[in-house]
Design a protein around this motif. Structure first.
Motif, PDB file in Angstrom:
ATOM      1  N   CYS A 187       0.823  -1.211   0.000  1.00 52.79           N
ATOM      2  CA  CYS A 187       0.000   0.000   0.000  1.00 52.79           C
ATOM      3  C   CYS A 187       0.862   1.268   0.000  1.00 52.79           C
ATOM      4  N   ALA A 238      -1.583   3.952   7.912  1.00 56.01           N
ATOM      5  CA  ALA A 238      -0.752   2.799   8.273  1.00 56.01           C
ATOM      6  C   ALA A 238      -1.307   2.082   9.496  1.00 56.01           C
ATOM      7  N   GLU A 239      -1.792   2.831  10.476  1.00 58.88           N
ATOM      8  CA  GLU A 239      -2.317   2.222  11.694  1.00 58.88           C
ATOM      9  C   GLU A 239      -3.585   1.422  11.408  1.00 58.88           C
ATOM     10  N   LEU A 277      -4.357   0.097   8.561  1.00 61.04           N
ATOM     11  CA  LEU A 277      -3.950  -1.066   7.774  1.00 61.04           C
ATOM     12  C   LEU A 277      -3.449  -2.197   8.664  1.00 61.04           C
ATOM     13  N   SER A 278      -2.689  -1.832   9.681  1.00 60.00           N
ATOM     14  CA  SER A 278      -2.112  -2.862  10.558  1.00 60.00           C
ATOM     15  C   SER A 278      -3.165  -3.620  11.344  1.00 60.00           C
ATOM     16  N   THR A 279      -4.339  -3.010  11.520  1.00 59.26           N
ATOM     17  CA  THR A 279      -5.396  -3.674  12.284  1.00 59.26           C
ATOM     18  C   THR A 279      -6.226  -4.626  11.418  1.00 59.26           C
ATOM     19  N   ARG A 328      -4.994  -5.985   8.240  1.00 64.73           N
ATOM     20  CA  ARG A 328      -4.177  -6.891   7.434  1.00 64.73           C
ATOM     21  C   ARG A 328      -2.718  -6.736   7.854  1.00 64.73           C
ATOM     22  N   LYS A 329      -2.305  -7.511   8.835  1.00 68.29           N
ATOM     23  CA  LYS A 329      -0.978  -7.342   9.417  1.00 68.29           C
ATOM     24  C   LYS A 329       0.142  -7.684   8.440  1.00 68.29           C
ATOM     25  N   ASP A 330      -0.132  -8.528   7.461  1.00 74.56           N
ATOM     26  CA  ASP A 330       0.929  -8.914   6.536  1.00 74.56           C
ATOM     27  C   ASP A 330       1.088  -7.930   5.381  1.00 74.56           C
ATOM     28  N   ARG A 378       2.158  -4.506   3.454  1.00 68.31           N
ATOM     29  CA  ARG A 378       3.254  -3.539   3.603  1.00 68.31           C
ATOM     30  C   ARG A 378       2.790  -2.155   3.179  1.00 68.31           C
ATOM     31  N   PHE A 379       3.402  -1.129   3.775  1.00 65.42           N
ATOM     32  CA  PHE A 379       2.963   0.258   3.567  1.00 65.42           C
ATOM     33  C   PHE A 379       4.145   1.151   3.212  1.00 65.42           C
TER      34      PHE A 379
END
Length: 532
Positions: free
Chosen positions: A70, A78-79, A81-83, A85-87, A89-90
């Motif tokens: 992404c 980014a935050e 996204l991490s919640t 789809r942890k895999d 990348r940003f």
């Protein structure tokens, strides 16, 4: 595989349209099957630029089989996204910068989607992508008439922002795929259906549909009446009058409206199995499995004299959980004629013919010569116009293989494999053999590329990932070796040639050699012939 979505767009009405495009991915390729593989497999890569509502919603719905990358102008998403789809990348950056796109690996993309609400930015990004990157598909949001025209001049696929909203509202008012409406006697023997854009019958000439126990009566298109002829193609949104057997029409209407019915209902609801009397109980177990996963309603066992006198086998059938509705027809006729008789007795309601590979194909007891076995299968397929399943005990059917030789009706085989996968949730592999660089002609390479294109088009049409496997070497040898990793082999009988002994020696029938040598259950589809 990379999909790029640019922009912090808060309007979510386009999500459903762009997600549909996002799911039209290229088929994947897996490693394995020994050293004959040409390509190795890695996850399809999807790059999303601009994590607005659309980008986030797409990520939520994407399969874990995709690698997600992404890009956004700000670090804020980014935050979020991490919640979800942890895999994933940003990368923080401006997608109108060629350097940022290169860092994101956009050059490896198969599809780029641009969704900012600034049309000038959309055009700028599209121009940059066209000038500096080799990308198969670029899709952009269009806002104004002038902007849409400019994007189309660049060769970009455009989704109009306001058209998407209008279609979304329209779809709320009426079903996207209209249900069939009964007319005539009211017994569902005459139906009117609307052709869905994603139906496998859309954009095909009527002559290629090969309707059995149903016909197309009339086509309504743009307030015009079209008389169905062989060369007339069904178009999306056509309203079609179909006539025939109500049981079959129900399935045909669901295919036309893209509401899938399970295989093999488009052929019929009854299975016919032939018993030589030499079958072991695993053959009955496989039939029971077939009835547990496919919506067949009834089975008729055509029994030879030896099977009739085998009470243990018949009692075992009666004990099975999924084949309670069964009948036995005793016959002293040869296998082919006995099956013809069973077909006549079931009033042509057959949807599947089930045979034991071990007793009828592998054995020499009933057919001494190979050509006799081949003619037997041709005869059964032609008389029944139903799929023929040669059971080899390789159930459950977790992995399906479709060998892509130039002689078969590949699209028919792949479409059936995908229909079956909708019931079984299994993997489908298309296996190709690359022509030798030393002895192949330009025509051989053109055919190879056309086969790859067909696999890709079917994958896009059904939004189903097809594992494309490319091998090198003798087609019969390398594909036969590959069978050990699969459970079900699907092919179309139109690729099996009718040959004499001498002709077969000079011009080997690749498909028949594969069928003979297969060690797994084999589904042979009837030929698609011209109708009307």
């Amino acid at each position: 595989m990379t999909y790029i979505i640019k922009g912090m767009m808060n309007d979510s009405v386009l999500y459903y349209f762009l997600y549909d495009q996002t799911m039209k991915i290229m088929p994947a390729q897996r490693t394995g099957l020994g050293t004959n593989r040409v390509f190795s497999m890695k996850k399809n890569k999807i790059t999303i630029i601009g994590l607005g509502n659309i980008g986030i919603e797409i990520i939520k719905r994407l399969s874990r089989e995709f690698e997600i990358f992404c890009i956004d102008l700000t670090p804020d998403p980014a935050e979020i996204l991490s919640t979800i789809r942890k895999d994933a990348r940003f990368l923080q950056g401006d997608a109108t910068s060629r350097l940022v796109l290169e860092e994101a690996g956009v050059g490896d993309s198969d599809v780029v989607i641009i969704t900012t609400n600034n049309e000038k930015v959309n055009i700028e990004v599209a121009t940059l992508l066209k000038e500096h990157f080799q990308i198969d598909r670029i899709i952009s949001v269009g806002i104004t008439k002038q902007g849409i025209e400019r994007l189309e001049e660049l060769g970009i696929e455009v989704e109009s922002l306001f058209m998407a909203a209008a279609i979304d509202i329209r779809n709320r008012l009426e079903q996207y795929s209209r249900a069939a409406h009964a007319i005539g006697l009211g017994k569902d023997e005459i139906l009117e259906v609307e052709v869905h854009p994603d139906s496998k019958l859309a954009n095909k000439p009527i002559g290629a549909l090969a309707p059995i126990r149903w016909k197309i009566g009339l086509i309504y298109r743009d307030n015009n009446i079209i008389i169905p002829r062989k060369d007339v193609r069904l178009k999306p949104r056509d309203r079609v009058i179909i006539l025939g057997d109500p049981a079959v029409l129900k399935t045909v209407s669901e295919i036309l409206t893209f509401n899938f019915q399970q295989f093999p209902m488009e052929y019929g609801t009854t299975a016919i199995a032939y018993l030589t009397g030499d079958e072991d109980y695993s053959f009955i177990d496989e039939i029971d499995y077939i009835f547990s996963v496919f919506p067949l309603k009834r089975i008729v066992f055509s029994c030879s004299k030896k099977a009739e006198n085998n009470p243990g086998l018949l009692d075992y059938i009666r004990e099975k959980d999924h084949i309670k509705d069964h009948d036995f027809i005793n016959s002293i006729l040869p296998p082919e004629n006995a099956i013809y008789h069973a077909i006549d007795e079931t009033r042509n309601e057959q949807g599947l013919i089930i045979l034991s590979r071990h007793t009828l194909i592998d054995s020499r007891k009933h057919f001494v010569f190979s050509i006799g076995k081949k003619d037997f299968l041709h005869g059964i397929s032609s008389y029944s116009y139903s799929p023929v399943l040669l059971c080899a005990g390789s159930f459950p059917y977790n992995r399906t293989i479709v060998p892509c030789t130039g002689s078969i009706n590949l699209q028919h085989s792949l479409e059936t494999a995908i229909e079956i996968s909708l019931s079984l949730h299994n993997d489908v592999s298309a296996v190709l053999v690359e022509p030798s660089e030393y002895i192949s002609s330009d025509a051989d390479m053109a055919l190879f590329n056309e086969i790859k294109k067909t696999v890709n088009e079917v994958s896009l049409m059904y939004k189903k990932s097809i594992d494309t496997v490319t091998l090198k070497g003798n087609p019969v040898k390398v594909i036969t070796n590959a069978f050990s990793e699969y459970n079900l082999f699907i092919n179309d009988i139109s690729g099996m040639k009718r040959q004499g002994f001498i002709t077969a020696l000079l011009n080997p029938d690749i498909l028949w050699l594969l069928i003979k040598r297969a060690t797994i259950s084999t589904l042979i589809l009837p030929a698609v012939e011209e109708s009307l």
